[in-house]
Structures are given as C-alpha cells and as structure tokens.
Design a protein around this motif. Structure first.
Motif, PDB file in Angstrom:
ATOM      1  N   VAL A  88       0.902  -1.079   0.119  1.00 38.31           N
ATOM      2  CA  VAL A  88      -0.071   0.076   0.002  1.00 38.31           C
ATOM      3  C   VAL A  88       0.720   1.236  -0.109  1.00 38.31           C
ATOM      4  O   VAL A  88       1.957   1.344   0.718  1.00 38.31           O
ATOM      5  N   ILE A  89       0.463   2.171  -0.891  1.00 38.00           N
ATOM      6  CA  ILE A  89       1.260   3.520  -0.971  1.00 38.00           C
ATOM      7  C   ILE A  89       0.241   4.553  -0.383  1.00 38.00           C
ATOM      8  O   ILE A  89      -0.663   4.550  -1.068  1.00 38.00           O
ATOM      9  N   THR A  90       0.644   5.320   0.571  1.00 34.94           N
ATOM     10  CA  THR A  90      -0.216   6.060   0.818  1.00 34.94           C
ATOM     11  C   THR A  90       0.255   7.706   1.060  1.00 34.94           C
ATOM     12  O   THR A  90       1.442   7.893   1.069  1.00 34.94           O
ATOM     13  N   PHE A  91      -0.513   8.670   0.666  1.00 35.96           N
ATOM     14  CA  PHE A  91      -0.020  10.328   0.695  1.00 35.96           C
ATOM     15  C   PHE A  91      -1.240  10.717   1.815  1.00 35.96           C
ATOM     16  O   PHE A  91      -2.160  10.226   2.017  1.00 35.96           O
ATOM     17  N   THR A  92      -0.934  11.642   2.530  1.00 37.10           N
ATOM     18  CA  THR A  92      -1.504  12.581   3.549  1.00 37.10           C
ATOM     19  C   THR A  92      -1.295  13.996   3.256  1.00 37.10           C
ATOM     20  O   THR A  92      -0.027  14.258   3.161  1.00 37.10           O
ATOM     21  N   GLY A  93      -2.243  14.634   3.228  1.00 37.40           N
ATOM     22  CA  GLY A  93      -2.239  16.074   3.039  1.00 37.40           C
ATOM     23  C   GLY A  93      -1.567  16.333   1.861  1.00 37.40           C
ATOM     24  O   GLY A  93      -1.867  15.990   0.464  1.00 37.40           O
ATOM     25  N   LYS A  94      -0.570  17.275   1.890  1.00 31.65           N
ATOM     26  CA  LYS A  94       0.405  17.881   0.630  1.00 31.65           C
ATOM     27  C   LYS A  94       1.556  16.955   0.431  1.00 31.65           C
ATOM     28  O   LYS A  94       2.439  17.333  -0.160  1.00 31.65           O
ATOM     29  N   ASP A  95       1.684  15.761   1.311  1.00 38.65           N
ATOM     30  CA  ASP A  95       3.086  15.106   1.084  1.00 38.65           C
ATOM     31  C   ASP A  95       3.342  14.922  -0.244  1.00 38.65           C
ATOM     32  O   ASP A  95       2.429  14.412  -1.184  1.00 38.65           O
ATOM     33  N   LYS A  96       4.427  15.246  -0.686  1.00 37.94           N
ATOM     34  CA  LYS A  96       4.936  14.796  -2.107  1.00 37.94           C
ATOM     35  C   LYS A  96       5.559  13.414  -1.943  1.00 37.94           C
ATOM     36  O   LYS A  96       5.745  12.605  -2.908  1.00 37.94           O
ATOM     37  N   THR A  97       6.154  12.749  -0.889  1.00 41.70           N
ATOM     38  CA  THR A  97       6.697  11.752  -0.598  1.00 41.70           C
ATOM     39  C   THR A  97       5.873  10.712  -0.065  1.00 41.70           C
ATOM     40  O   THR A  97       5.390  11.092   0.965  1.00 41.70           O
ATOM     41  N   PRO A  98       5.444   9.533  -0.525  1.00 44.26           N
ATOM     42  CA  PRO A  98       4.333   8.682   0.039  1.00 44.26           C
ATOM     43  C   PRO A  98       5.133   7.908   1.051  1.00 44.26           C
ATOM     44  O   PRO A  98       6.361   7.745   1.223  1.00 44.26           O
ATOM     45  N   GLU A  99       4.063   7.083   1.818  1.00 42.32           N
ATOM     46  CA  GLU A  99       4.725   6.056   2.779  1.00 42.32           C
ATOM     47  C   GLU A  99       4.456   4.725   1.913  1.00 42.32           C
ATOM     48  O   GLU A  99       3.443   4.526   1.553  1.00 42.32           O
ATOM     49  N   TRP A 100       5.313   3.971   1.879  1.00 43.20           N
ATOM     50  CA  TRP A 100       5.199   2.524   1.418  1.00 43.20           C
ATOM     51  C   TRP A 100       5.192   1.730   2.292  1.00 43.20           C
ATOM     52  O   TRP A 100       6.123   1.309   3.305  1.00 43.20           O
ATOM     53  N   ILE A 101       4.078   1.019   2.519  1.00 39.11           N
ATOM     54  CA  ILE A 101       3.797  -0.124   3.350  1.00 39.11           C
ATOM     55  C   ILE A 101       3.809  -1.316   2.717  1.00 39.11           C
ATOM     56  O   ILE A 101       3.008  -1.751   1.825  1.00 39.11           O
ATOM     57  N   GLU A 102       4.891  -2.116   2.880  1.00 43.87           N
ATOM     58  CA  GLU A 102       5.614  -3.348   2.036  1.00 43.87           C
ATOM     59  C   GLU A 102       4.806  -4.518   2.832  1.00 43.87           C
ATOM     60  O   GLU A 102       4.722  -4.449   4.203  1.00 43.87           O
ATOM     61  N   ASN A 103       4.475  -5.449   1.783  1.00 42.24           N
ATOM     62  CA  ASN A 103       3.765  -6.690   2.344  1.00 42.24           C
ATOM     63  C   ASN A 103       2.675  -6.339   3.409  1.00 42.24           C
ATOM     64  O   ASN A 103       2.552  -6.936   4.468  1.00 42.24           O
TER      65      ASN A 103
END
Length: 122
Positions: A102-117
């Motif tokens: 799952v790749i998530t973005f919050t607000g105006k974040d340009k860099t996502p959070e990558w939740i592997e597995n």
C-alpha cells in the motif's frame, strides 16, 4: 458532480506520483488501473523476479484515520482476486514472487509512505 471529478483527479494525480516515485526505486510499472471482475489494482510493478501489486490511497488529513485503514479485508480480497486474474492472463509472471503493498499520501505530502507486504494472500 464537480466534487467527484476533483476527487478523481486527486486520486489519479497521487497514483501518478506513486508511479514516478516507484520508478525511482527501480520498480518497472507494467500496468495501471488493472481492472477485473469485481476489482481493480492501481499499479502493478516488477523488479528482478518480484511482482508488486500496489494500492494507492490518499487522505487530506488523518482525523478519521490513516489512509491505509481504508484497505479493508474485503478490499484486500478483491485485490488478491484481481492479482490472480492478472497472472492467468500474463503467465510469464507466474513464477515471480508476489507482494501486496500500500502506498499512502496524506495532505500535501509529495513523498509517500510505502507499506510493504501490507497483506498476504489468504
């Protein structure tokens, strides 16, 4: 209707941001918005002998929870079924290991959070 169009464009924009970001991680995106009966996979990528199935999620704020929380067990099952459909139609990838992220973005974040597995097949 304008609101739906705006939401769709934000979602599409975030998927494109995720695609560009993953490309920088040497993941080759081989499919976008892969549709099958009952579901969709936002991005499918390959790196070495690894097949990645990505769900991209965005939330303007986290007051009502993290964007990843919207990937429910039902949604996971739909993604898994779609992944199986993809493998049936693309047998050249059947021997690759698979990963559901799952790749998530919050607000105006340009860099996502990558939740592997983020989840496994059942």
């Amino acid at each position: 209707m304008v609101k739906l169009t705006k939401l769709f464009s934000i979602g599409h924009q975030k998927e494109q941001q995720a695609k560009a970001w993953l490309s920088q991680k040497d993941i080759n995106i081989i499919a976008e918005n892969y549709l099958c009966k009952g579901g969709e996979i936002d991005l499918i990528g390959v790196k070495h002998q690894q097949l990645f199935f990505f769900e991209v999620k965005y939330r303007k704020q986290t007051s009502y929870g993290h964007p990843a929380e919207t990937v429910t067990a039902k949604k996971q099952q739909r993604i898994i079924l779609c992944a199986q459909n993809f493998l049936l139609k693309h047998p050249q990838y059947q021997d690759f290991s698979m990963q559901f992220d799952v790749i998530t973005f919050t607000g105006k974040d340009k860099t996502p959070e990558w939740i592997e597995n983020a989840f496994q097949t059942f």
